[in-house]
Design a protein around this motif. Structure first.
Motif, mmCIF file in Angstrom:
data_model
loop_
_atom_site.group_PDB
_atom_site.id
_atom_site.type_symbol
_atom_site.label_atom_id
_atom_site.label_comp_id
_atom_site.label_asym_id
_atom_site.label_seq_id
_atom_site.Cartn_x
_atom_site.Cartn_y
_atom_site.Cartn_z
ATOM 1 N N ASP A 1 0.835 -1.207 0.000
ATOM 2 C CA ASP A 1 0.000 0.000 0.000
ATOM 3 C C ASP A 1 0.871 1.258 0.000
ATOM 4 O OD1 ASP A 1 -2.657 1.465 0.550
ATOM 5 O OD2 ASP A 1 -1.424 2.063 2.252
ATOM 6 N N SER A 2 1.908 1.266 0.817
ATOM 7 C CA SER A 2 2.804 2.431 0.885
ATOM 8 C C SER A 2 3.576 2.625 -0.414
ATOM 9 C CB SER A 2 3.785 2.259 2.051
ATOM 10 O OG SER A 2 3.099 2.177 3.278
ATOM 11 N N ILE A 3 4.035 1.535 -0.991
ATOM 12 C CA ILE A 3 4.775 1.624 -2.254
ATOM 13 C C ILE A 3 3.865 2.127 -3.369
ATOM 14 C CG2 ILE A 3 6.005 0.280 -4.008
ATOM 15 C CD1 ILE A 3 6.840 -1.609 -1.649
ATOM 16 N N LEU A 4 2.643 1.619 -3.404
ATOM 17 C CA LEU A 4 1.682 2.046 -4.423
ATOM 18 C C LEU A 4 1.418 3.544 -4.339
ATOM 19 C CD1 LEU A 4 -0.480 1.442 -6.603
ATOM 20 C CD2 LEU A 4 -2.067 0.949 -4.727
ATOM 21 N N ASN A 5 1.176 4.050 -3.137
ATOM 22 C CA ASN A 5 0.914 5.484 -2.973
ATOM 23 C C ASN A 5 2.099 6.327 -3.428
ATOM 24 O OD1 ASN A 5 -1.699 6.480 -1.372
ATOM 25 N ND2 ASN A 5 -1.209 4.401 -0.696
ATOM 26 N N CYS A 6 3.308 5.864 -3.107
ATOM 27 C CA CYS A 6 4.506 6.607 -3.496
ATOM 28 C C CYS A 6 4.664 6.654 -5.018
ATOM 29 C CB CYS A 6 5.737 5.976 -2.857
ATOM 30 S SG CYS A 6 7.295 6.777 -3.295
ATOM 31 N N VAL A 7 4.488 5.522 -5.668
ATOM 32 C CA VAL A 7 4.677 5.459 -7.122
ATOM 33 C C VAL A 7 3.596 6.258 -7.850
ATOM 34 C CG1 VAL A 7 4.739 3.935 -9.128
ATOM 35 C CG2 VAL A 7 5.886 3.249 -7.008
ATOM 36 N N VAL A 8 2.351 6.122 -7.425
ATOM 37 C CA VAL A 8 1.260 6.860 -8.078
ATOM 38 C C VAL A 8 1.438 8.361 -7.868
ATOM 39 C CG1 VAL A 8 -1.231 7.296 -8.043
ATOM 40 C CG2 VAL A 8 -0.373 4.958 -8.016
ATOM 41 N N ALA A 9 1.864 8.769 -6.682
ATOM 42 C CA ALA A 9 2.119 10.187 -6.428
ATOM 43 C C ALA A 9 3.205 10.709 -7.368
ATOM 44 C CB ALA A 9 2.527 10.394 -4.974
ATOM 45 N N SER A 10 4.250 9.920 -7.574
ATOM 46 C CA SER A 10 5.331 10.320 -8.468
ATOM 47 C C SER A 10 4.843 10.422 -9.912
ATOM 48 C CB SER A 10 6.482 9.317 -8.370
ATOM 49 O OG SER A 10 7.514 9.650 -9.274
ATOM 50 N N LEU A 11 4.008 9.480 -10.323
ATOM 51 C CA LEU A 11 3.453 9.512 -11.679
ATOM 52 C C LEU A 11 2.630 10.779 -11.903
ATOM 53 C CD1 LEU A 11 2.261 5.821 -12.233
ATOM 54 C CD2 LEU A 11 4.025 7.026 -13.523
ATOM 55 N N LEU A 12 1.781 11.100 -10.948
ATOM 56 C CA LEU A 12 0.922 12.280 -11.073
ATOM 57 C C LEU A 12 1.746 13.553 -11.047
ATOM 58 C CD1 LEU A 12 -2.045 11.249 -8.737
ATOM 59 C CD2 LEU A 12 -1.917 11.087 -11.226
ATOM 60 N N PHE A 13 2.750 13.594 -10.199
ATOM 61 C CA PHE A 13 3.609 14.778 -10.084
ATOM 62 C C PHE A 13 4.310 15.069 -11.422
ATOM 63 C CE2 PHE A 13 7.565 16.984 -9.095
ATOM 64 C CZ PHE A 13 7.131 18.001 -8.245
ATOM 65 N N ASP A 14 4.806 14.018 -12.069
ATOM 66 C CA ASP A 14 5.512 14.194 -13.337
ATOM 67 C C ASP A 14 4.564 14.482 -14.495
ATOM 68 O OD1 ASP A 14 7.905 13.701 -12.059
ATOM 69 O OD2 ASP A 14 7.923 11.559 -12.552
ATOM 70 N N ARG A 15 3.379 13.922 -14.436
ATOM 71 C CA ARG A 15 2.451 13.997 -15.568
ATOM 72 C C ARG A 15 1.653 15.300 -15.590
ATOM 73 N NH1 ARG A 15 0.634 9.502 -18.531
ATOM 74 N NH2 ARG A 15 -1.201 9.881 -19.828
ATOM 75 N N TYR A 16 1.184 15.748 -14.436
ATOM 76 C CA TYR A 16 0.309 16.925 -14.366
ATOM 77 C C TYR A 16 1.054 18.059 -13.650
ATOM 78 C CZ TYR A 16 -3.088 13.251 -15.361
ATOM 79 O OH TYR A 16 -3.742 12.187 -15.917
ATOM 80 N N THR A 17 1.806 18.812 -14.430
ATOM 81 C CA THR A 17 2.673 19.840 -13.846
ATOM 82 C C THR A 17 1.923 21.084 -13.396
ATOM 83 O OG1 THR A 17 3.094 20.715 -16.066
ATOM 84 C CG2 THR A 17 4.635 19.066 -15.209
ATOM 85 N N LYS A 18 0.689 21.271 -13.861
ATOM 86 C CA LYS A 18 -0.055 22.494 -13.539
ATOM 87 C C LYS A 18 -1.172 22.266 -12.521
ATOM 88 C CE LYS A 18 0.877 24.676 -18.005
ATOM 89 N NZ LYS A 18 0.294 25.316 -19.219
ATOM 90 N N GLU B 1 -1.581 20.844 -5.207
ATOM 91 C CA GLU B 1 -1.473 19.719 -4.264
ATOM 92 C C GLU B 1 -2.821 19.111 -3.920
ATOM 93 O OE1 GLU B 1 -1.736 18.014 -0.224
ATOM 94 O OE2 GLU B 1 -2.467 19.987 -0.857
ATOM 95 N N GLY B 2 -3.833 19.965 -3.741
ATOM 96 C CA GLY B 2 -5.149 19.457 -3.381
ATOM 97 C C GLY B 2 -5.738 18.550 -4.442
ATOM 98 N N ASP B 3 -5.634 18.976 -5.702
ATOM 99 C CA ASP B 3 -6.176 18.155 -6.790
ATOM 100 C C ASP B 3 -5.335 16.893 -7.017
ATOM 101 O OD1 ASP B 3 -8.354 19.780 -7.329
ATOM 102 O OD2 ASP B 3 -7.268 21.018 -8.762
ATOM 103 N N LEU B 4 -4.027 16.998 -6.822
ATOM 104 C CA LEU B 4 -3.183 15.804 -6.938
ATOM 105 C C LEU B 4 -3.562 14.757 -5.890
ATOM 106 C CD1 LEU B 4 0.347 17.370 -7.583
ATOM 107 C CD2 LEU B 4 -1.028 16.069 -9.210
ATOM 108 N N SER B 5 -3.836 15.219 -4.676
ATOM 109 C CA SER B 5 -4.238 14.295 -3.604
ATOM 110 C C SER B 5 -5.575 13.633 -3.926
ATOM 111 C CB SER B 5 -4.337 15.048 -2.276
ATOM 112 O OG SER B 5 -3.066 15.553 -1.887
ATOM 113 N N ARG B 6 -6.489 14.420 -4.492
ATOM 114 C CA ARG B 6 -7.808 13.875 -4.846
ATOM 115 C C ARG B 6 -7.673 12.805 -5.918
ATOM 116 N NH1 ARG B 6 -10.370 15.416 -9.129
ATOM 117 N NH2 ARG B 6 -9.369 17.465 -9.212
#
Length: 313
Positions: A39-56, A59-64
């Protein structure tokens, strides 16, 4: 080997794969600790994917978006694509009750697999497996709407069209007090839309009604023809103030003489202190300068900015 091919990872330690697929109803060596790690690894990887993909995106929308991608339903859908249910190790009771179809069991097992891959080959291997599973999903989702409930989406859509917010009314309640079902009406008066939704709580009923209303509103705008924009007729006469007009055949004025300007639609001299005083422009045959007496008389009076000449000046 079939599941490992679908995951894109071959285990060096086969016991980790076996433990990840084992439910606690089957034996004491089950997958719950691996699930915690995965679960922790999944959250970390998905967060990294979103951070790189959606630069604009903030934080609130990325968390959602992340919360929606790692929730049980999303994991369950991925597990179904992998046909994970045929590889589960369940106890007899879970097998009889259909545990191999239960979303919670399938989602937890997928997380346990991520944890097992991490222990078997490290973080990069787990990241590659998760990326391969999630990138096709990210290619099809809209980060602006993903994870938002139906009421929020309906409200934002109507506000974008400058339409008043919907109205929700409880139409009826059914069932016993401890197991009630609420029937909710959702109205969008401007579009003559009325739909009904039901749920185990008022909020659930409103969400169900909002979902139907959003679909109806979107269909209404798709079917509605574009309204031609009304244009106001241009006025035939433009009022231009302070623009000098050139008089034909007029001699060039000496440098020490005042300049007379005629505004379209007006008979005032530019800078005159009294409105409505007519201005007589000199004719072509009057070219003599004003006498010294006329100049002295003009200076002693109200000092107009521009004076007019006459044949008697």
């Amino acid at each position: 080997m079939l599941l490992q091919n679908r995951l894109g990872h071959t285990f060096k330690d086969a016991t980790l794969l076996q433990q990840a697929l084992t439910h606690r109803s089957h034996s004491t060596l089950h997958n719950e600790r691996l699930e915690f790690l995965g679960d922790s690894i999944l959250n970390c990887v998905v967060a990294s994917l979103l951070f790189d993909r959606y630069t604009k995106i903030d934080e609130g929308d990325l968390s959602r978006v992340r919360a929606n991608l790692v929730k049980q339903q999303s994991l369950y859908e991925i597990a179904q694509r992998l046909e994970l249910s045929q590889f589960l190790r369940l106890g007899e009771g879970e097998l009889k009750s259909g545990g191999f179809r239960r979303p919670s069991i399938l989602a937890d097992t997928l997380e346990a697999l991520f944890g097992a891959i991490f222990l078997d080959a490290g973080f990069d291997a787990a990241r590659d497996v998760i990326r391969a599973l999630y990138i096709p999903i990210l290619d099809t989702v809209d980060p602006k709407t993903l994870g938002k409930d139906a009421k929020t989406l309906l409200q934002e859509y109507l506000q974008g069209k400058k339409i008043a917010l919907p109205q929700y009314n409880v139409v009826a309640t059914h069932g016993a007090a401890h197991n009630q079902e609420f029937e909710i009406e959702c109205l969008v008066p401007k579009l003559d839309i009325q739909v009904f939704g039901s749920g185990g709580s008022r909020r659930a009923g409103e969400q169900a009604a909002a979902k139907l209303a959003l679909e109806a509103v979107q269909k209404a705008f798709v079917k509605a023809p574009a309204t031609p924009r009304k244009t106001k007729p241009r006025t035939a006469q433009l009022k231009l103030t302070g623009i000098a007009t050139i008089q034909p055949d007029a001699p060039d004025a000496p440098l020490d003489e005042p300049i007379v300007a005629k505004a379209a639609g007006s008979a005032k001299t530019a800078g005159s202190t009294k409105a409505g005083n007519a201005v007589s422009l000199p004719s072509a045959d009057v070219a003599a300068p004003a006498t010294a007496a006329a100049a002295t008389s003009a200076t002693s009076n109200a000092t107009p900015l521009i004076t007019s000449k006459s044949k008697t000046a």
